[in-house]
Design a protein around this motif. Structure first.
Motif, PDB file in Angstrom:
ATOM      1  N   ALA A  42       0.814  -1.213   0.000  1.00  0.00           N
ATOM      2  CA  ALA A  42       0.000   0.000   0.000  1.00  0.00           C
ATOM      3  C   ALA A  42       0.845   1.260   0.000  1.00  0.00           C
ATOM      4  O   ALA A  42       0.337   2.343  -0.264  1.00  0.00           O
ATOM      5  CB  ALA A  42      -0.912   0.009   1.221  1.00  0.00           C
ATOM      6  N   ARG A  43       2.114   1.106   0.308  1.00  0.00           N
ATOM      7  CA  ARG A  43       2.945   2.306   0.433  1.00  0.00           C
ATOM      8  C   ARG A  43       3.065   3.125  -0.854  1.00  0.00           C
ATOM      9  O   ARG A  43       2.991   4.342  -0.786  1.00  0.00           O
ATOM     10  CB  ARG A  43       4.318   1.932   0.966  1.00  0.00           C
ATOM     11  CG  ARG A  43       4.495   2.466   2.374  1.00  0.00           C
ATOM     12  CD  ARG A  43       5.728   1.958   3.021  1.00  0.00           C
ATOM     13  NE  ARG A  43       5.412   1.411   4.327  1.00  0.00           N
ATOM     14  CZ  ARG A  43       6.207   0.634   5.003  1.00  0.00           C
ATOM     15  NH1 ARG A  43       7.357   0.274   4.506  1.00  0.00           N
ATOM     16  NH2 ARG A  43       5.871   0.207   6.179  1.00  0.00           N
ATOM     17  N   PRO A  44       3.285   2.494  -2.026  1.00  0.00           N
ATOM     18  CA  PRO A  44       3.470   3.307  -3.243  1.00  0.00           C
ATOM     19  C   PRO A  44       2.322   4.279  -3.474  1.00  0.00           C
ATOM     20  O   PRO A  44       2.548   5.441  -3.807  1.00  0.00           O
ATOM     21  CB  PRO A  44       3.519   2.270  -4.368  1.00  0.00           C
ATOM     22  CG  PRO A  44       3.849   0.992  -3.733  1.00  0.00           C
ATOM     23  CD  PRO A  44       3.408   1.068  -2.316  1.00  0.00           C
ATOM     24  N   TYR A  45       1.097   3.799  -3.262  1.00  0.00           N
ATOM     25  CA  TYR A  45      -0.068   4.646  -3.501  1.00  0.00           C
ATOM     26  C   TYR A  45      -0.033   5.866  -2.590  1.00  0.00           C
ATOM     27  O   TYR A  45      -0.163   6.997  -3.049  1.00  0.00           O
ATOM     28  CB  TYR A  45      -1.336   3.837  -3.242  1.00  0.00           C
ATOM     29  CG  TYR A  45      -2.610   4.501  -3.692  1.00  0.00           C
ATOM     30  CD1 TYR A  45      -3.095   4.305  -4.972  1.00  0.00           C
ATOM     31  CD2 TYR A  45      -3.337   5.312  -2.826  1.00  0.00           C
ATOM     32  CE1 TYR A  45      -4.260   4.891  -5.390  1.00  0.00           C
ATOM     33  CE2 TYR A  45      -4.508   5.917  -3.231  1.00  0.00           C
ATOM     34  CZ  TYR A  45      -4.972   5.702  -4.518  1.00  0.00           C
ATOM     35  OH  TYR A  45      -6.127   6.293  -4.917  1.00  0.00           O
ATOM     36  N   ALA A  46       0.179   5.603  -1.296  1.00  0.00           N
ATOM     37  CA  ALA A  46       0.179   6.696  -0.327  1.00  0.00           C
ATOM     38  C   ALA A  46       1.298   7.685  -0.626  1.00  0.00           C
ATOM     39  O   ALA A  46       1.117   8.898  -0.567  1.00  0.00           O
ATOM     40  CB  ALA A  46       0.313   6.146   1.086  1.00  0.00           C
ATOM     41  N   GLU A  47       2.460   7.137  -1.010  1.00  0.00           N
ATOM     42  CA  GLU A  47       3.596   8.011  -1.294  1.00  0.00           C
ATOM     43  C   GLU A  47       3.323   8.913  -2.492  1.00  0.00           C
ATOM     44  O   GLU A  47       3.546  10.119  -2.450  1.00  0.00           O
ATOM     45  CB  GLU A  47       4.834   7.162  -1.597  1.00  0.00           C
ATOM     46  CG  GLU A  47       5.651   6.859  -0.374  1.00  0.00           C
ATOM     47  CD  GLU A  47       6.673   5.776  -0.670  1.00  0.00           C
ATOM     48  OE1 GLU A  47       7.026   5.563  -1.845  1.00  0.00           O
ATOM     49  OE2 GLU A  47       7.105   5.129   0.303  1.00  0.00           O
ATOM     50  N   ARG A  48       2.823   8.301  -3.570  1.00  0.00           N
ATOM     51  CA  ARG A  48       2.583   9.085  -4.788  1.00  0.00           C
ATOM     52  C   ARG A  48       1.498  10.113  -4.545  1.00  0.00           C
ATOM     53  O   ARG A  48       1.573  11.237  -5.024  1.00  0.00           O
ATOM     54  CB  ARG A  48       2.228   8.151  -5.928  1.00  0.00           C
ATOM     55  CG  ARG A  48       3.441   7.386  -6.361  1.00  0.00           C
ATOM     56  CD  ARG A  48       3.222   6.599  -7.608  1.00  0.00           C
ATOM     57  NE  ARG A  48       4.495   6.025  -8.018  1.00  0.00           N
ATOM     58  CZ  ARG A  48       4.946   4.861  -7.595  1.00  0.00           C
ATOM     59  NH1 ARG A  48       4.248   4.148  -6.747  1.00  0.00           N
ATOM     60  NH2 ARG A  48       6.100   4.404  -8.014  1.00  0.00           N
ATOM     61  N   MET A  49       0.476   9.668  -3.784  1.00  0.00           N
ATOM     62  CA  MET A  49      -0.590  10.592  -3.431  1.00  0.00           C
ATOM     63  C   MET A  49      -0.008  11.777  -2.661  1.00  0.00           C
ATOM     64  O   MET A  49      -0.349  12.925  -2.918  1.00  0.00           O
ATOM     65  CB  MET A  49      -1.613   9.843  -2.573  1.00  0.00           C
ATOM     66  CG  MET A  49      -2.803  10.656  -2.187  1.00  0.00           C
ATOM     67  SD  MET A  49      -3.917  10.856  -3.564  1.00  0.00           S
ATOM     68  CE  MET A  49      -5.223   9.787  -3.109  1.00  0.00           C
ATOM     69  N   GLY A  50       0.904  11.464  -1.741  1.00  0.00           N
ATOM     70  CA  GLY A  50       1.513  12.503  -0.925  1.00  0.00           C
ATOM     71  C   GLY A  50       2.290  13.504  -1.761  1.00  0.00           C
ATOM     72  O   GLY A  50       2.115  14.720  -1.612  1.00  0.00           O
ATOM     73  N   THR A  51       3.124  13.013  -2.674  1.00  0.00           N
ATOM     74  CA  THR A  51       3.929  13.943  -3.466  1.00  0.00           C
ATOM     75  C   THR A  51       3.041  14.755  -4.403  1.00  0.00           C
ATOM     76  O   THR A  51       3.257  15.955  -4.582  1.00  0.00           O
ATOM     77  CB  THR A  51       4.995  13.217  -4.311  1.00  0.00           C
ATOM     78  OG1 THR A  51       4.418  12.045  -4.848  1.00  0.00           O
ATOM     79  CG2 THR A  51       6.204  12.858  -3.495  1.00  0.00           C
ATOM     80  N   MET A  52       2.029  14.086  -4.965  1.00  0.00           N
ATOM     81  CA  MET A  52       1.140  14.797  -5.883  1.00  0.00           C
ATOM     82  C   MET A  52       0.418  15.923  -5.154  1.00  0.00           C
ATOM     83  O   MET A  52       0.332  17.051  -5.648  1.00  0.00           O
ATOM     84  CB  MET A  52       0.130  13.808  -6.458  1.00  0.00           C
ATOM     85  CG  MET A  52      -0.190  14.019  -7.911  1.00  0.00           C
ATOM     86  SD  MET A  52      -1.471  12.895  -8.435  1.00  0.00           S
ATOM     87  CE  MET A  52      -0.560  11.537  -9.059  1.00  0.00           C
ATOM     88  N   LEU A  53      -0.058  15.588  -3.965  1.00  0.00           N
ATOM     89  CA  LEU A  53      -0.776  16.590  -3.181  1.00  0.00           C
ATOM     90  C   LEU A  53       0.150  17.723  -2.747  1.00  0.00           C
ATOM     91  O   LEU A  53      -0.238  18.888  -2.761  1.00  0.00           O
ATOM     92  CB  LEU A  53      -1.397  15.944  -1.946  1.00  0.00           C
ATOM     93  CG  LEU A  53      -2.790  15.384  -2.137  1.00  0.00           C
ATOM     94  CD1 LEU A  53      -3.242  14.688  -0.887  1.00  0.00           C
ATOM     95  CD2 LEU A  53      -3.753  16.495  -2.487  1.00  0.00           C
ATOM     96  N   GLY A  54       1.378  17.334  -2.376  1.00  0.00           N
ATOM     97  CA  GLY A  54       2.336  18.350  -1.962  1.00  0.00           C
ATOM     98  C   GLY A  54       2.568  19.348  -3.076  1.00  0.00           C
ATOM     99  O   GLY A  54       2.589  20.563  -2.871  1.00  0.00           O
ATOM    100  N   ARG A  55       2.699  18.828  -4.287  1.00  0.00           N
ATOM    101  CA  ARG A  55       2.936  19.659  -5.453  1.00  0.00           C
ATOM    102  C   ARG A  55       1.739  20.585  -5.700  1.00  0.00           C
ATOM    103  O   ARG A  55       1.887  21.782  -5.939  1.00  0.00           O
ATOM    104  CB  ARG A  55       3.150  18.745  -6.661  1.00  0.00           C
ATOM    105  CG  ARG A  55       3.904  19.396  -7.773  1.00  0.00           C
ATOM    106  CD  ARG A  55       4.255  18.369  -8.812  1.00  0.00           C
ATOM    107  NE  ARG A  55       5.376  17.529  -8.423  1.00  0.00           N
ATOM    108  CZ  ARG A  55       5.475  16.239  -8.726  1.00  0.00           C
ATOM    109  NH1 ARG A  55       4.518  15.636  -9.366  1.00  0.00           N
ATOM    110  NH2 ARG A  55       6.538  15.556  -8.378  1.00  0.00           N
ATOM    111  N   LEU A  56       0.541  19.974  -5.612  1.00  0.00           N
ATOM    112  CA  LEU A  56      -0.676  20.751  -5.827  1.00  0.00           C
ATOM    113  C   LEU A  56      -0.832  21.832  -4.768  1.00  0.00           C
ATOM    114  O   LEU A  56      -1.202  22.964  -5.061  1.00  0.00           O
ATOM    115  CB  LEU A  56      -1.887  19.831  -5.778  1.00  0.00           C
ATOM    116  CG  LEU A  56      -2.239  19.112  -7.066  1.00  0.00           C
ATOM    117  CD1 LEU A  56      -3.165  17.962  -6.773  1.00  0.00           C
ATOM    118  CD2 LEU A  56      -2.893  20.075  -8.034  1.00  0.00           C
ATOM    119  N   ALA A  57      -0.527  21.430  -3.541  1.00  0.00           N
ATOM    120  CA  ALA A  57      -0.712  22.360  -2.424  1.00  0.00           C
ATOM    121  C   ALA A  57       0.173  23.586  -2.611  1.00  0.00           C
ATOM    122  O   ALA A  57      -0.251  24.715  -2.377  1.00  0.00           O
ATOM    123  CB  ALA A  57      -0.414  21.669  -1.107  1.00  0.00           C
TER     124      ALA A  57
END
Lengths: 296, 134
Positions: A42-57
């Motif tokens: 499950a880690r890859p999903y959470a990680e990618r979600m995190g970076t994507m959100l960080g970028r968006l934020a």
């Protein structure tokens, strides 16, 4: 001094305890393997979600139109703590450490004059916290871990509840408490802020270094954020559940390993004591016979 | 050897796919878009629909996704999907049952929140049926 019969029955009872603990250890070990695999998958999903959100934020920044989940409500009067524990005990300090961390945080918040609300996932946490914070528990979930491990739908159920409470303005800041899995013998009680969203440092560093490309957004940044942020809540909760379950099995495995070893030591000690007293009794009888024969 | 881009398909419970592909067509919220190697960076949300993976100018694999988000950059295309099933594994009767369930839920929904959830489920079921019929 315990009689021989007492000693025998004690040894028998410790032996059967050892059988149980060693069986539990093996069950925990096999469950741990599965839970660990699931957590890693499950880690890859959470990680990618995190970076994507960080970028968006960082792209949206603190614009006026930023979603509430990112910008917060502008207050921090009511805190919601989501606590992940196990449904069962006999797993060492697993439940206790998370409950302790929660209690400390809740007390600190109360001392600052803030209102604390709790969501308990797992029966043990709810049981331990209900005496002190019974009135503050808004929801409790048990039986999260089914036969086939943890399902994403149960995480979305908790996530939906959190989001619904947030939409109703029931709280301002949400923090989750769970045991992060480090290894089978080490779990770290972790607090993570869920709402408002806190960007990952990695994304910020990337941004600062100017390595990130300029992204096109379709539809708009705001629309994507509005879609992603609620989803992220579910994903983070799912991640916490998986980490927590891996930690639980790890903690239970090492606790049961210790218990098995202790039982073995105890059996050794009791056996020595049993043999000694049996020998003492035999010697005693011999002395009686010999001295009786001599007296004739 | 033609140029390839790395397609990563990730669901909450696993990394489903990570392999080089020639082209992939993603059902974006604002319309389908094809991703070829060296695509300009973009982030898009995905509506329920089918991802088509192309190899040698033909569709080699079709995967149904129930919504999510895609991040594209020149080297890779990362798709975060909530639910992903190869179209070949979809069952018509299951999709139909899902549609009926979602319709019933929508009728029973009282709060805006429940209603939104049911509508989403309905969209997913409709897209599944659409994916099966063509």
């Amino acid at each position: 001094m315990a009689s021989l019969k007492d000693l025998r029955s004690r040894i028998a009872s410790v032996k059967s305890t050892r059988k149980i603990t060693s069986a539990m250890k093996m069950v925990a070990a096999s469950k741990l393997r599965r839970a660990q695999d699931a957590a890693e998958a499950a880690r890859p999903y959470a990680e990618r979600m995190g970076t994507m959100l960080g970028r968006l934020a960082t792209a949206v920044g603190s614009n006026e139109g930023a979603p509430k989940l990112l910008a917060g409500t502008g207050k921090d009067n009511v805190h919601l703590l989501v606590v992940f524990t196990a449904d069962r005990g006999l797993c060492g300090g697993f439940n206790a450490s998370i409950v302790k961390a929660t209690r400390l945080k809740a007390k600190a918040l109360a001392a600052e004059g803030k209102t604390v609300k709790l969501i308990c996932v797992g029966r043990k946490g709810a049981d331990a916290l209900k005496r002190e914070f019974g009135d503050n528990i808004v929801a409790r979930y048990t039986g999260i871990e089914g036969k086939k491990g943890i399902d994403f739908s149960s995480a979305s159920e908790v996530g939906d509840k959190v989001l619904a409470l947030y939409d109703e303005g029931e709280f301002d800041v949400c923090t989750i408490f769970y045991n992060k899995f480090v290894s089978a013998i080490s779990q770290v009680a972790t607090a993570q802020q869920l709402i408002p969203f806190v960007g990952e440092e990695a994304a910020e560093q990337e941004e600062a270094a100017g390595t990130s490309a300029v992204y096109d957004y379709e539809p708009s940044e705001e629309a994507i954020l509005a879609d992603l942020l609620p989803r992220n809540v579910g994903v983070q909760i799912f991640g916490a559940m998986l980490e927590s379950s891996a930690s639980e099995h790890g903690a239970r495995m090492s606790a049961m390993d210790n218990a098995t070893r202790n039982a073995g030591d105890m059996i050794d000690r009791l056996s020595i004591q049993y043999n000694r007293s049996r020998q003492a009794q035999i010697t005693n009888e011999l002395i009686e016979i010999i001295s009786g024969a001599e007296a004739l | 050897m033609t140029d390839t881009t790395v397609l990563e398909l990730v669901s909450p419970s696993a990394l489903l796919k990570s392999e080089p592909v020639e082209m992939v067509v993603v059902p974006g919220t604002d319309g389908n878009f094809g991703v070829l190697p060296k695509h300009s960076p973009m982030i898009s949300t995905i509506r329920p629909g089918v991802i088509d993976i192309y190899a040698g100018g033909k569709v080699s694999e079709r995967i149904f996704v129930a919504g999510g988000v895609a991040e594209v950059n020149p080297e890779r295309c990362t798709i975060l999907a909530e639910e992903a099933v190869p179209v070949a594994d979809l069952k018509a009767d299951e999709a139909q049952a899902r549609l009926e369930q979602a319709t019933a839920d929508l009728k029973a929904a009282s709060t805006a929140h429940d209603k939104a959830n049911a509508e989403r489920a309905l969209d997913i079921a409709r897209a599944q049926i659409a994916a099966l019929t063509n």
